[in-house]
Design a protein around this motif. Structure first.
Motif, PDB file in Angstrom:
ATOM      1  N   PHE A  32      -0.464   3.610   4.799  1.00 39.02           N
ATOM      2  CA  PHE A  32       0.397   2.560   5.340  1.00 39.02           C
ATOM      3  C   PHE A  32       1.852   3.004   5.214  1.00 39.02           C
ATOM      4  N   PRO A  33       2.310   3.945   6.057  1.00 39.46           N
ATOM      5  CA  PRO A  33       3.700   4.419   5.950  1.00 39.46           C
ATOM      6  C   PRO A  33       4.690   3.408   6.523  1.00 39.46           C
ATOM      7  N   ASN A  34       5.943   3.518   6.073  1.00 38.89           N
ATOM      8  CA  ASN A  34       7.039   2.704   6.582  1.00 38.89           C
ATOM      9  C   ASN A  34       7.514   3.352   7.884  1.00 38.89           C
ATOM     10  N   ILE A  35       7.383   2.652   9.015  1.00 38.57           N
ATOM     11  CA  ILE A  35       7.803   3.214  10.303  1.00 38.57           C
ATOM     12  C   ILE A  35       9.134   2.639  10.771  1.00 38.57           C
ATOM     13  N   SER A  36       9.752   1.776   9.964  1.00 30.71           N
ATOM     14  CA  SER A  36      11.006   1.136  10.340  1.00 30.71           C
ATOM     15  C   SER A  36      12.193   2.017   9.986  1.00 30.71           C
ATOM     16  N   LEU A  37      13.186   2.038  10.859  1.00 27.72           N
ATOM     17  CA  LEU A  37      14.424   2.769  10.590  1.00 27.72           C
ATOM     18  C   LEU A  37      15.502   1.835  10.054  1.00 27.72           C
ATOM     19  N   THR A  38      15.187   0.552   9.952  1.00 25.49           N
ATOM     20  CA  THR A  38      16.152  -0.430   9.458  1.00 25.49           C
ATOM     21  C   THR A  38      15.922  -0.672   7.965  1.00 25.49           C
ATOM     22  N   ALA A  39      16.737  -1.561   7.391  1.00 28.41           N
ATOM     23  CA  ALA A  39      16.608  -1.870   5.964  1.00 28.41           C
ATOM     24  C   ALA A  39      15.336  -2.660   5.666  1.00 28.41           C
ATOM     25  N   LYS A  40      14.791  -3.347   6.684  1.00 31.95           N
ATOM     26  CA  LYS A  40      13.558  -4.116   6.482  1.00 31.95           C
ATOM     27  C   LYS A  40      12.357  -3.210   6.773  1.00 31.95           C
ATOM     28  N   PRO A  41      11.552  -2.906   5.746  1.00 32.47           N
ATOM     29  CA  PRO A  41      10.427  -1.995   5.960  1.00 32.47           C
ATOM     30  C   PRO A  41       9.328  -2.613   6.823  1.00 32.47           C
ATOM     31  N   VAL A  44       2.649   0.108   8.660  1.00 36.16           N
ATOM     32  CA  VAL A  44       1.598   0.073   9.670  1.00 36.16           C
ATOM     33  C   VAL A  44       0.455   0.988   9.222  1.00 36.16           C
ATOM     34  N   ARG A  45      -0.774   0.533   9.423  1.00 45.27           N
ATOM     35  CA  ARG A  45      -1.945   1.343   9.068  1.00 45.27           C
ATOM     36  C   ARG A  45      -1.998   2.585   9.943  1.00 45.27           C
ATOM     37  N   ARG A  46      -2.123   3.751   9.286  1.00 45.45           N
ATOM     38  CA  ARG A  46      -2.253   5.014  10.011  1.00 45.45           C
ATOM     39  C   ARG A  46      -3.291   5.862   9.290  1.00 45.45           C
ATOM     40  N   PRO A  47      -4.449   6.069   9.900  1.00 48.84           N
ATOM     41  CA  PRO A  47      -5.466   6.910   9.259  1.00 48.84           C
ATOM     42  C   PRO A  47      -5.056   8.384   9.278  1.00 48.84           C
ATOM     43  N   GLU A  48      -5.347   9.070   8.193  1.00 47.32           N
ATOM     44  CA  GLU A  48      -5.088  10.500   8.082  1.00 47.32           C
ATOM     45  C   GLU A  48      -6.420  11.217   7.904  1.00 47.32           C
ATOM     46  N   PRO A  79       0.396  20.075  -8.596  1.00 46.55           N
ATOM     47  CA  PRO A  79       0.844  19.216  -7.498  1.00 46.55           C
ATOM     48  C   PRO A  79       0.527  19.753  -6.103  1.00 46.55           C
ATOM     49  N   SER A  80      -0.752  19.741  -5.729  1.00 48.15           N
ATOM     50  CA  SER A  80      -1.144  20.182  -4.390  1.00 48.15           C
ATOM     51  C   SER A  80      -1.416  19.001  -3.467  1.00 48.15           C
ATOM     52  N   GLY A  81      -1.434  17.775  -4.001  1.00 49.13           N
ATOM     53  CA  GLY A  81      -1.728  16.581  -3.205  1.00 49.13           C
ATOM     54  C   GLY A  81      -0.475  15.960  -2.613  1.00 49.13           C
ATOM     55  N   ASN A  82      -0.676  15.103  -1.627  1.00 54.30           N
ATOM     56  CA  ASN A  82       0.421  14.450  -0.929  1.00 54.30           C
ATOM     57  C   ASN A  82       0.774  13.135  -1.628  1.00 54.30           C
ATOM     58  N   ALA A  83       1.937  13.082  -2.281  1.00 49.53           N
ATOM     59  CA  ALA A  83       2.362  11.876  -3.003  1.00 49.53           C
ATOM     60  C   ALA A  83       2.667  10.727  -2.048  1.00 49.53           C
ATOM     61  N   HIS A  84       3.094  11.014  -0.818  1.00 54.81           N
ATOM     62  CA  HIS A  84       3.387   9.952   0.145  1.00 54.81           C
ATOM     63  C   HIS A  84       2.123   9.206   0.559  1.00 54.81           C
ATOM     64  N   TYR A  85       0.982   9.850   0.466  1.00 58.40           N
ATOM     65  CA  TYR A  85      -0.300   9.205   0.774  1.00 58.40           C
ATOM     66  C   TYR A  85      -0.918   8.566  -0.464  1.00 58.40           C
ATOM     67  N   SER A 172      -1.142   2.184  -0.110  1.00 60.42           N
ATOM     68  CA  SER A 172      -0.960   0.885   0.502  1.00 60.42           C
ATOM     69  C   SER A 172      -0.145  -0.009  -0.410  1.00 60.42           C
ATOM     70  N   GLY A 173       0.851  -0.669   0.161  1.00 60.19           N
ATOM     71  CA  GLY A 173       1.602  -1.649  -0.595  1.00 60.19           C
ATOM     72  C   GLY A 173       0.985  -3.026  -0.460  1.00 60.19           C
ATOM     73  N   LYS A 174      -0.098  -3.136   0.318  1.00 63.74           N
ATOM     74  CA  LYS A 174      -0.785  -4.413   0.559  1.00 63.74           C
ATOM     75  C   LYS A 174       0.237  -5.487   0.966  1.00 63.74           C
ATOM     76  N   GLY A 175       1.078  -5.133   1.942  1.00 63.22           N
ATOM     77  CA  GLY A 175       2.084  -6.068   2.429  1.00 63.22           C
ATOM     78  C   GLY A 175       3.402  -5.970   1.720  1.00 63.22           C
ATOM     79  N   LYS A 176       3.487  -5.155   0.671  1.00 64.26           N
ATOM     80  CA  LYS A 176       4.725  -5.007  -0.105  1.00 64.26           C
ATOM     81  C   LYS A 176       5.198  -3.561   0.032  1.00 64.26           C
ATOM     82  N   LYS A 177       6.202  -3.178  -0.749  1.00 61.57           N
ATOM     83  CA  LYS A 177       6.679  -1.800  -0.725  1.00 61.57           C
ATOM     84  C   LYS A 177       5.568  -0.852  -1.129  1.00 61.57           C
TER      85      LYS A 177
END
Length: 180
Positions: A32-41, A44-48, A79-85, A172-177
């Motif tokens: 669930f990455p942040n796709i917003s370029l504004t201050a309000k995140p 959106v669900r994105r399967p990898e 550290p070979s894993g993706n921390a963003h995921y 997943s932030g489950k609706g949060k950060k």
């Protein structure tokens, strides 16, 4: 939701010492990455597909103690894993775990106590949607009951106790950060 394949290569040096290495591969992983370029995140669900987790090296020492078995396990996470995921710690991590079990007929009670700096290196049978990095202690108590010669039932209580403020990487932030 995810599907994981975790190959493991193990080498038993003698009856007391063993070494193994594993690298989890996430065949499918909901992120669930942040796709917003504004201050309000806006998350959106994105399967990898085809994401790698942190590489784990385990060094284990086993020995009988009276009629029990003791295992000392030192684990090192690379550290070979993706921390963003939420599947990597973004740094080298470690854990030391003490495991004691005693077979009593069909029952085999066990207890584990340990210390480390990540949530991913201990009790990897528990699936989490996050990686916590920081000092923490872990505790487990449980028992295995042999139903037949080849089938058993295992139940345990497990606790992981943060000892300071930790960094959390999450899928997943489950609706949060999502990443803290």
């Amino acid at each position: 939701w995810n599907s994981i394949f975790s190959p493991n290569l193990a080498w038993r040096l003698n009856s007391h010492f063993g070494v193994d290495v594993s690298v989890p591969a996430y065949i499918y992983l909901d992120t669930f990455p942040n796709i917003s370029l504004t201050a309000k995140p806006l998350y959106v669900r994105r399967p990898e597909k085809g994401a790698w987790g942190d590489t784990v090296l385990n060094f284990e020492y086993d020995t009988p103690v009276h009629r029990s078995i003791y295992s000392g396990i030192f684990s090192l996470g690379l550290p070979s894993g993706n921390a963003h995921y939420g599947i990597g710690a973004a740094q080298v991590t470690y854990s030391f775990n003490n495991w004691l079990e005693r077979e009593m007929g069909r029952f085999t009670p066990n207890v584990a106590l340990g210390y480390g700096n990540t949530s991913t290196l201990v009790n990897q049978g528990i699936l989490r949607d996050y990686v916590a990095v920081g000092p923490m202690a872990h505790f487990q108590a449980g028992s295995t009951f042999a139903l037949t010669r080849s089938i058993s039932f295992n139940a345990a209580a497990y606790e992981e106790l943060p000892l300071a403020k930790n960094i959390i990487y999450s899928t997943s932030g489950k609706g949060k950060k999502a990443v803290t």
